[in-house]
Scaffold this motif. Structure first.
Motif, PDB file in Angstrom:
ATOM      1  N   GLY A 314      47.007  44.045  41.250  1.00  0.00           N
ATOM      2  CA  GLY A 314      46.084  43.160  41.961  1.00  0.00           C
ATOM      3  C   GLY A 314      46.764  42.116  42.813  1.00  0.00           C
ATOM      4  N   VAL A 315      47.103  42.464  44.037  1.00  0.00           N
ATOM      5  CA  VAL A 315      47.620  41.498  45.001  1.00  0.00           C
ATOM      6  C   VAL A 315      46.660  41.457  46.181  1.00  0.00           C
ATOM      7  CG1 VAL A 315      50.026  41.786  44.334  1.00  0.00           C
ATOM      8  CG2 VAL A 315      49.070  43.232  46.127  1.00  0.00           C
ATOM      9  N   LEU A 382      34.132  34.967  41.102  1.00  0.00           N
ATOM     10  CA  LEU A 382      35.521  35.397  41.268  1.00  0.00           C
ATOM     11  C   LEU A 382      35.614  36.908  41.451  1.00  0.00           C
ATOM     12  CD1 LEU A 382      37.364  33.179  38.606  1.00  0.00           C
ATOM     13  CD2 LEU A 382      37.425  32.927  41.095  1.00  0.00           C
ATOM     14  N   ASN A 383      34.810  37.653  40.716  1.00  0.00           N
ATOM     15  CA  ASN A 383      34.832  39.115  40.855  1.00  0.00           C
ATOM     16  C   ASN A 383      34.248  39.576  42.179  1.00  0.00           C
ATOM     17  OD1 ASN A 383      36.107  40.279  38.509  1.00  0.00           O
ATOM     18  ND2 ASN A 383      34.423  39.447  37.308  1.00  0.00           N
ATOM     19  N   ALA A 395      37.154  48.357  40.202  1.00  0.00           N
ATOM     20  CA  ALA A 395      36.477  47.490  39.240  1.00  0.00           C
ATOM     21  C   ALA A 395      36.985  47.700  37.823  1.00  0.00           C
ATOM     22  CB  ALA A 395      34.967  47.728  39.304  1.00  0.00           C
ATOM     23  N   SER A 396      37.290  48.932  37.468  1.00  0.00           N
ATOM     24  CA  SER A 396      37.747  49.203  36.107  1.00  0.00           C
ATOM     25  C   SER A 396      39.124  48.612  35.839  1.00  0.00           C
ATOM     26  CB  SER A 396      37.773  50.710  35.847  1.00  0.00           C
ATOM     27  OG  SER A 396      38.702  51.343  36.703  1.00  0.00           O
ATOM     28  N   GLU A 397      39.907  48.434  36.895  1.00  0.00           N
ATOM     29  CA  GLU A 397      41.259  47.907  36.733  1.00  0.00           C
ATOM     30  C   GLU A 397      41.359  46.419  36.998  1.00  0.00           C
ATOM     31  OE1 GLU A 397      45.741  48.398  38.720  1.00  0.00           O
ATOM     32  OE2 GLU A 397      44.121  49.784  39.266  1.00  0.00           O
TER      33      GLU A 397
END
Length: 484
Positions: A314-315, A382-383, A395-397
């Motif tokens: 996640g970058v 935030l999501n 989304a799962s990660e």
């Protein structure tokens, strides 16, 4: 003789009448503000036509000493925590003057609205003028006074809140207090906002439309620490909570654009994320890439490229570019050059600045929810934001949870971790736009600037240099300068 006297008297009276009619005419071609349309045209100048990004970004913790680069006083002095020895584009003094010029235009418009024979036809213009006056004063008190603190605001010196057009040379003003300035801002904001009518604008993004006015309210009440009101105004911008659809599409449309295309799009009126845009005279569009104190490899890694709370790969997907030696930039501050004439080689540089965006509203709401301890609402925001920003988002990660917040920030206090996540995301979003300074002010965060010569410059939480200096020329109006 009687006939001659009579004729002479008639000629004299005709001459006096003609002279009176001549003197009743404007001495030049200036517009007479006698219609709502003309007042609306005047209000186009009621927004500060100056850019704060250079000095606000340079004083923040977003910049590093590259060792080499373009030398601009509006970059050098803030980095070194000194008063800016410059009064031209991108300086605090230039911004001060532009704010009061905008206030003067707003006050002139309000005077016409108040004295009109049909004031009911000027309500939309009155609303815009009140919002413009409130905004310019808010920006002035933010940069040139101590940050709002309910404990000290009643004693901290504010800035002059100007309520009428200036009609004498060197009018005298007093600063009063930060508390007073905030009360006046809120009065103008709450009176003006219900009057805003988007139907009166050809291009709403260049004026205080309804959404922009509510966005301003979220920033104001965040500074004023009235967090429930932040949520109330944010709800007007996201009525169906359709957050992701209103954010910049970095993960979809933006990902295929060249940097020239990004520059052209970022501050366009057709971009849904832009709620209010202002034309500013500025060199920041050409300077922010190659200046000595700016975004380098280390700061890019710290702010944009390091792992974040989304975990795994996640970058951020922001299109980060480099030019020359250690010059990193995001293509969003775009200059356009206005020549003095068609064939002229000289002219003035301008930058279109997004004064309010949906991204800021989202972060203002998330921060307010953190401080109200509505953590589930914070995590949802935030999501939603991460889904538009994280490289190869899945989304799962990459879904953020309370457990992931605690783990990443190494604390059992989920409220504290949530605030850190909001601040980290917001810092990345607005890098090179000066917005980071507002958060450093509100939380009284010290700023540390190491130099390539081995020095460490520190701006303490209580350092008087956190308040930009009021221009020397203001002393002629009786305005006391800030302590040094």
């Amino acid at each position: 003789m009687e006939k001659t006297l009579l004729y002479s008297s008639v000629i004299l009276l005709l001459g006096v009448a003609s002279c009176k009619k001549f003197l009743e005419q404007p001495p030049d071609n200036r517009a007479v503000l006698n219609s709502p349309e003309k007042v609306a045209q005047l209000l186009g100048t009621a927004y500060p036509q100056a850019n704060y990004m250079a000095f606000a970004e340079s004083i923040s913790d977003n910049v590093a000493d590259k060792g080499i680069g373009d030398l601009e006083r509006t970059n050098i002095d803030p980095f070194n925590f000194r008063d800016v020895a410059n009064n031209e584009e991108d300086s605090p003094e230039f911004y001060w003057n532009a704010c009061y010029a905008a206030i003067a235009a707003a006050n002139q418009a309000l005077e016409v609205c108040m004295n009109a024979k049909d004031p009911e036809n000027y309500q939309a213009q009155k609303g815009e003028a009140l919002l413009c006056r409130a905004y310019a004063h808010f920006m002035l008190v933010t940069f040139f006074s101590k940050v709002y603190d309910p404990v000290t605001a009643g004693a901290d010196p504010g800035i002059p809140y100007v309520l009428k057009p200036e009609k004498v040379v060197f009018e005298q003003y007093e600063r009063k207090t930060v508390q007073y300035v905030y009360e006046m801002i809120e009065k103008d904001l709450t009176e003006g906002l219900p009057l805003i009518d988007d139907k009166h604008y050809n291009v709403p993004r260049y004026h205080f439309n309804k959404a922009a006015a509510h966005a301003f309210a979220t920033r104001f009440y965040l500074f004023k620490r009235q967090y429930t009101k932040v949520l109330e105004h944010a709800a007007k911008i996201f009525p169906n909570n359709n957050v992701a659809a209103l954010l910049r599409p970095w993960n979809s449309e933006y990902r295929v654009l060249t940097y020239n295309e990004l520059w052209a799009r970022y501050a366009k009126a057709t971009e849904a994320a832009n709620l209010l845009l202002a034309e500013t005279r500025s060199l920041w569009g050409r300077n922010y890439i190659g200046i000595r104190y700016g975004l380098d490899a280390t700061k890019s890694n710290e702010i944009l490229l390091a792992p974040n709370v989304t975990g795994g790969s996640g970058v951020f997907r922001y299109q980060l570019y480099t030019i020359g030696t250690n010059n990193y930039f995001l293509p969003k501050v775009n200059e356009y050059f206005v020549r003095e004439s068609v064939n002229a080689e000289i002219g003035l540089p301008y930058v279109m600045v997004p004064l309010f965006t949906t991204e800021e509203v989202l972060f203002n709401r998330a921060e307010a929810n953190v401080l109200l301890n509505n953590i589930n609402d914070v995590i949802k925001d935030l999501n939603d934001y991460a889904s538009t920003r994280i490289y190869n988002y899945n989304a799962s990660e990459h879904t953020i949870t309370a457990g992931r917040l605690r783990s990443f920030y190494r604390t059992n206090n989920v409220q504290q971790a949530s605030l850190a996540a909001v601040m980290d995301f917001k810092r990345a979003e607005f890098v090179q736009e000066g917005m980071r300074w507002f958060d450093l002010l509100r939380y009284k965060v010290p700023v540390v600037h190491p130099t390539v010569e081995g020095k460490t410059l520190t701006l303490r939480a209580d350092d008087p240099m956190r308040v930009f200096q009021i221009p020397d020329v203001a002393k002629l109006a009786g305005i006391e300068q800030n302590p040094r």
